[in-house]
Write an enzyme that holds these catalytic residues in place. Structure first.
Site, PDB file in Angstrom:
ATOM      1  CD  GLU A 418     -23.987 -73.393  28.097  1.00  0.00           C
ATOM      2  OE1 GLU A 418     -23.617 -74.318  28.755  1.00  0.00           O
ATOM      3  OE2 GLU A 418     -22.794 -72.739  27.464  1.00  0.00           O
ATOM      4  CD  GLU A 493     -19.860 -69.770  28.209  1.00  0.00           C
ATOM      5  OE1 GLU A 493     -20.917 -69.298  28.748  1.00  0.00           O
ATOM      6  OE2 GLU A 493     -19.348 -70.856  28.456  1.00  0.00           O
TER       7      GLU A 493
END
Length: 932
Positions: A418, A493
Site C-alpha cells: 500500500e 489483503e
C-alpha cells in the site's frame, strides 16, 4: 473445549552448526543513559578513538543494578497502557533502552572468524563491542550480522556487548514491540568459511528431471590465498544419502570471498506440498587442504509453482486455491517476543482452520516461523518492509531474499504494501529496481506488490511485477482481468471484518462489535462476502484475510480505551471467533465441519428471538432446540445459513448431512452460574530445557461442568516447575497487565502462558483461583531434553585496560606527574597485559589510569588486583600509596581498595630492571569484597 494433545514441538533444524545461542545472560536498562559532554581536550580526543566509548557503551560501565533478561525480550510488553502514547503502537510507551552482555572467548578461538547475529531488534540500534561501535541498524525486522573478529579479546579478558535501542523510531502502524525481541547467536568459524546465508540450493525442475543447483559463498580472513572445495550431499527424509557432488577448487584471496557452484541430480524426488510437506536436507561442507572447515545443513522441498492468469496458482502442476491470512506476529502476554513453541502453536490453530497460506504483513518474519511453515505445509508471501531502492533499504531487501530463498514454503516476494507512489512513474522505476535485485538473487519465484488502488493509472506498478496484489477493491477484479488477461492476480489483503470474541451484538459506546459477521470496515467486506468474491473467480489465485489473529495496536474502528484490533479470525490469545467456523466451512474440503453461533446462555431473554448462524461444508443442515427441529436448509457454504430461534434454555444443536447421512454436529448447552475454574493445556507434556512454552486456557464451568460463556471474573495463578511469561484474555479493550499472575476471564476465557524450568524430569503444577469458585489445578509432565548450546555469560568484573605510560625517566617521578591536557604524544597509550620492552639503561616509568568502581565497591571498598607486574613497583590510588612490591621479580599485587565515589586515579610507578621487560604484564581487576 478442545481435547489437549501430548505432541511435543520438535526442535527446529540446525542449519549452521558453527553458531551458538546468545540469548542468555543479558542485562537491561530501560531509558537512555546520557553521557555528559567532554570538557577537556584530552577527554574529547580519547572519546574519538576506537575502543573508548563512554557511558553505557563503555567496557567498564557499572551495570550492577541492571535487570537480568533472557531473549527474546520485548520491553514494551511490560508497559502499562497510556492514553497519550501512540495508538497505532497499542498505546504503550516504547522509548529507549540499553542491553549489555559480558562473555569470554577461549584462547583457542583466536584466529577464528567470529560473528554476532541478531535476528531482530526493534527498532533502531547501535551496537558496541569492547567499546567500539561495530554496527548501526535502521530496521526492526532484518537480521544483523557483525564481524567482531577485529574487536575480540581472548582468555581471561572478557568481552562486552552493549546495544542502545531506539524504539521511538517506528516503521509500521501496528504494535512493533521494543528491544531484542528475536534470538541472538555467536558464530565461531574457521578463517576460511561459508558466509552467513551463503548457501543457495533451491531445487529446480527442467522438463521431467530434477536437480539442486548449489552455490556456496565462502570468505577468507586468512593471511594468504586459500584453496577450497565444496561438497554437497542430498539427504532424504529417512536420513539416507541420495547423491553427492564435489565442486572444482577455488582460490580465495585474503579478506575476499568467492562462489563455488555445483549441481545435484535427483531422478524422482518425493514432492513437497501443503498436504505432504516432505523435506530433504542439503548438507554442504567446505574443505581446505583435505579437511572439512565448515558446514551447513539446509532443508529443501521439491515443488513447482506457477501462477496462471486465468486459473490461479498451480503447485506441482495441480491447482491450489490459496486460503490465506495476513499476520502480525505479536501475541497476548508476550508482545513481539514470541517463543518458537508459541509460533508453532499459532500455526497449528491456522492449520486446523483450513488455512494453507500466510502473508507476512508487512515485514520479514522470524526464521523459526518459516522453518515451521516448511515443516507444516504453508505457502508464504514473504514481504519486504521499506519501499525504497536506496542503498540502505536495498540491502534490507537483498538480505530478505538471501535468507529465505531456500524455504519451500516461500512462493512470492512482495516488495511493498500500500504505497502512495504505486500509481506514479517514480513508483514504477522504484519497483523495477527492487524486482531486478530480487531476480538477481532468486529467479524461481514471482515478484508481487500489494496495491490498494491505482490499478488503471497510465503509470502504475502492476506493469512491472509478475503477479498483481489487490488489497481490497474486489469490484475491480473483473475489470482488471479483462484489461490484463495475461497478468496473474492475488487478493493480497481482503475482508477487514470486525468481531469481538464472544459478543453477539454491537455496542458502539462500549467498543464492542458483534461476532455474527455483520460488521466490516468501509473499505472491506465481511468474512463471508469477502471469500465469496474470491472463491467464485478462478483467476484470483487467493485470498489473504486481514487478519488471522487479532494484534496489538491499530485499534480500528475505535480508539482509546481500545488498544488492539478486532480484525482476527482468532483473538489475541488464539481463541476462536465466529469467523473461525465461517472459514472452516469455506476452506476445509477433506473433512465434514459444522459450526453454530451464538452460545446458548441468555438468562432473562426467554421467549425472545435470537439470530443463529450455522456454517458447514456439508449438503444440508438441521437445527434443533431441545430435540425439536427449528430449522432445515440446504447448506450455503459461502454465506452460511441464518435462522431466528425463540430462546429457551437447553441444547441448541446443528446436524450436518451429506448424501442423506449425518456427518457432523455441533451445539451449545445453556450453562448455569459459574461454580469452578478449569485449566486446559495445549499439551500434557513439556520439555525441561528452559525454552519450551505453551498456552493454557482457563475458563469457568457451572456445577455440571459446562463452560460458562458469559463469565467475566478475576482469576489468579500460581505455578511450580515453570514460570508465567504472559497472560491475556482476548479483550481488545482490557488494560489489565499482560505480565504477572492475574487476569480476568473475558466472555468465559483467559490464557496463561507458561515456560518450563530448565530441569530434568518432574511435574509442573499450575493452579488457578477466583473468589467464590472451586479452584483448578493442572499437572503437566516435564521431561528431560537438553537445551541448545549457549555462550556462557561471564561475571562483569571492573577492569583497568587502558593506561597512559610516561617515557623512561632518570629519577623517581612525583606521583602527581601527568601529561598536560592535549598532550597525546609524549605519554604512550598502553593496554594491561602488554609488557614494556627491555631498556638497556635503568630509569623509572609511571602508569596512570582513571576508573570508576561499581557501586558496591565505591560504597564498601574492594580489592585491586594486578595479575602480574614486572619490575620494582609502587601502587598509588587517589594520591595514597597502597602497595610496594619490594623487589624486581614479576608477581601479582592484591591489596584492599578503600571506599570512594566517582572516578579513582590509579598510579603504578615502575623501576624496570635493565635489560628486562617491565610493566603491567597481566590483567588488572577491581573486585568487590565478596569476590575471590
Amino acid at each position: 473445549m478442545p481435547v489437549p494433545g501430548d505432541a511435543l514441538p520438535r526442535p527446529l533444524p540446525i542449519v549452521d552448526p558453527s553458531r551458538i545461542g546468545f540469548d542468555q545472560g543479558w542485562l537491561f536498562h530501560e531509558g537512555d543513559v546520557v553521557v555528559p559532554p567532554a570538557t577537556t581536550h584530552e577527554e574529547t580526543y580519547i572519546r574519538a578513538k576506537a575502543g573508548n566509548a563512554r557511558g553505557a557503551a563503555a567496557i567498564d560501565h557499572d551495570d550492577s543494578d541492571w535487570s537480568p533478561v533472557t531473549l527474546p525480550h520485548d520491553w514494551a510488553s511490560f508497559q502499562p497502557f497510556v492514553e497519550t502514547a501512540n495508538p497505532s503502537q497499542g498505546y504503550r510507551p516504547r522509548g529507549i533502552g540499553w542491553y549489555r552482555r559480558t562473555f569470554r572467548l577461549d584462547a583457542a578461538d583466536e584466529g577464528k572468524y567470529l560473528e554476532l547475529q541478531f535476528d531482530g531488534i526493534a527498532t533502531n540500534a547501535t551496537i558496541w563491542v569492547n567499546g567500539s561501535i561495530v554496527a548501526h541498524n535502521w530496521s526492526g525486522y532484518n537480521s544483523i550480522y557483525i564481524d567482531i573478529t577485529p574487536f575480540a579479546r581472548f582468555g581471561d579478558r572478557t568481552n562486552v556487548v552493549a546495544i542502545r535501542v531506539d524504539a521511538e523510531a517506528m516503521e509500521g502502524w501496528w504494535y512493533e514491540g521494543a528491544g531484542l525481541y528475536r534470538h541472538a547467536w555467536l558464530a565461531k568459524r574457521a578463517p576460511v568459511a561459508i558466509v552467513t546465508d551463503g548457501v543457495h540450493c533451491d531445487p529446480r525442475r527442467t522438463g521431467d528431471a530434477w536437480h539442486v543447483p548449489v552455490t556456496v559463498t565462502a570468505r577468507s580472513i586468512a593471511a594468504a590465498p586459500a584453496d577450497v572445495v565444496a561438497l554437497a550431499s542430498l539427504i532424504d527424509p529417512a536420513g539416507r544419502s541420495i547423491a553427492s557432488v564435489r565442486s572444482a577448487p577455488v582460490t580465495i584471496a585474503p579478506l575476499e570471498q568467492a562462489d563455488l557452484a555445483l549441481s545435484i541430480p535427483v531422478p524422482s524426488p518425493m514432492l513437497w506440498s501443503v498436504e505432504a510437506p516432505t523435506l530433504y536436507t542439503v548438507v554442504v561442507t567446505l574443505e581446505r587442504g583435505g579437511a572439512v572447515v565448515d558446514a551447513r545443513h539446509v532443508p529443501v522441498g521439491f515443488r513447482t509453482i506457477r501462477f496462471d492468469p486465468a486459473q490461479g496458482l498451480f503447485v506441482n502442476d495441480r491447482p491450489v486455491k490459496l486460503k490465506g491470512v495476513c499476520l502480525h506476529l505479536d501475541h497476548a502476554g508476550v508482545g513481539t517476543a514470541v517463543p518458537d513453541a508459541l509460533l508453532a502453536w499459532r500455526l497449528e490453530r491456522l492449520k486446523e482452520l483450513g488455512c494453507n497460506a500466510i502473508r507476512c504483513s508487512h515485514n520479514a518474519p522470524a526464521t523459526a516461523f518459516l522453518d515451521l511453515c516448511d515443516r507444516m505445509g504453508f505457502l508464504v508471501m514473504d514481504e519486504n518492509r521499506n519501499f525504497n531502492p536506496a542503498p540502505d533499504y536495498m540491502a534490507q531487501l537483498e538480505w530478505l531474499v538471501r535468507r529465505d530463498r531456500n524455504h519451500a514454503s516461500v512462493i512470492l516476494w512482495s516488495v511493498f504494501n500500500e504505497e502512495p507512489m504505486q500509481g506514479t512513474a517514480a513508483g514504477v522505476q522504484m519497483v523495477r529496481r527492487m524486482a531486478a535485485a530480487v531476480k538477481r538473487l532468486d529467479d524461481s519465484r514471482p515478484v508481487t506488490a500489494a496495491m490498494n488502488g491505482s490499478f488503471f493509472n497510465p503509470a502504475n506498478v502492476s506493469t512491472v511485477v509478475d503477479v498483481v496484489g489487490f488489497n481490497y477493491y474486489p469490484g475491480d477484479y473483473d475489470k482488471f482481468h479483462a484489461l490484463n488477461p495475461d497478468k496473474p492476480i492475488t487478493s493480497s489483503e481482503d475482508t477487514s471484518a470486525f468481531m469481538t470474541r464472544g459478543a453477539y451484538a454491537t455496542d458502539a459506546a462500549a467498543h464492542v462489535l458483534s461476532s455474527m459477521d455483520d460488521e466490516a470496515a468501509g473499505w472491506g467486506e465481511t468474512h463471508r462476502s469477502g471469500w465469496a468474491k474470491i472463491a467464485t473467480r478462478p483467476f484470483v489465485a487467493d485470498g489473504f484475510v486481514w487478519t488471522g489473529f487479532d494484534y496489538h495496536g491499530e485499534p480500528t474502528p475505535h480508539a482509546w480505551p481500545t488498544i488492539a484490533s478486532f480484525f482476527g479470525i482468532l483473538d489475541l490469545c488464539g481463541f476462536r471467533k465466529t469467523a473461525y467456523d465461517i472459514h472452516r466451512a469455506g476452506w476445509v474440503d477433506d473433512a465434514p465441519v459444522v459450526g453454530i453461533a451464538p452460545h446458548w446462555t441468555w438468562p432473562g431473554r426467554e421467549g425472545q428471538s435470537i439470530p443463529v448462524l450455522v456454517t458447514s461444508n456439508a449438503d444440508r443442515i438441521v437445527l434443533s432446540l431441545n430435540g425439536r427441529i427449528v430449522g432445515d436448509a440446504a447448506v450455503d457454504r459461502l454465506m452460511g445459513n441464518s435462522f431466528r430461534v425463540s430462546y429457551a434454555p437447553g441444547i441448541l444443536e446443528a446436524i450436518a448431512y451429506r448424501g442423506g447421512r449425518e456427518v457432523a454436529r455441533a451445539g451449545h448447552e445453556t450453562a448455569g452460574a459459574p461454580a469452578a475454574l478449569r485449566l486446559t493445556p495445549a499439551r500434557r507434556v513439556m520439555t525441561g530445557d528452559g525454552e519450551d512454552v505453551q498456552p493454557v486456557t482457563v475458563d469457568a464451568i457451572d456445577a455440571r461442568g459446562r463452560h460458562v460463556p458469559n463469565a467475566n471474573l478475576p482469576v489468579r495463578f500460581a505455578v511450580v516447575g515453570a514460570a508465567i511469561i504472559g497472560v491475556g484474555n482476548g479483550d481488545p479493550n482490557s488494560h489489565e497487565p499482560e505480565k504477572g499472575d492475574a487476569r480476568s476471564l473475558f466472555n468465559g476465557l483467559a490464557q496463561v502462558i507458561v515456560q518450563a524450568d530448565a530441569a530434568p524430569r518432574g511435574t509442573i503444577v499450575l493452579r488457578a483461583s477466583a473468589p467464590g469458585l472451586t479452584p483448578a489445578s493442572l499437572r503437566i509432565d516435564r521431561i528431560a531434553r537438553a537445551a541448545g548450546p549457549q555462550v556462557a555469560p561471564a561475571v562483569a568484573l571492573r577492569t583497568i585496560d587502558g593506561w597512559r605510560r610516561s617515557p623512561l625517566l632518570p629519577a623517581r617521578p612525583d606521583p602527581a606527574l601527568a601529561p598536560a591536557d592535549g598532550d597525546n604524544n609524549s605519554w604512550a597509550f598502553v593496554r594491561s597485559g602488554t609488557a614494556t620492552p627491555a631498556e638497556a639503561a635503568g630509569g623509572w616509568q609511571l602508569y596512570r589510569a582513571r576508573v570508576a568502581p561499581v557501586r558496591a565497591v565505591a560504597a564498601h571498598g574492594g580489592r585491586i588486583v594486578f595479575a602480574g607486574v614486572a619490575g620494582r613497583a609502587e601502587l598509588w590510588v587517589d594520591g595514597r600509596k597502597l602497595a610496594d612490591t619490594g623487589g624486581p621479580a614479576t608477581g601479582p599485587i592484591d591489596v584492599a581498595l578503600p571506599p570512594g565515589a566517582g572516578e579513582r586515579t590509579v598510579l603504578l610507578i615502575v623501576r624496570p630492571e635493565p635489560g628486562q621487560p617491565s610493566g603491567i604484564v597481566g590483567p588488572v581487576e577491581i573486585r568487590p569484597l565478596d569476590a575471590r
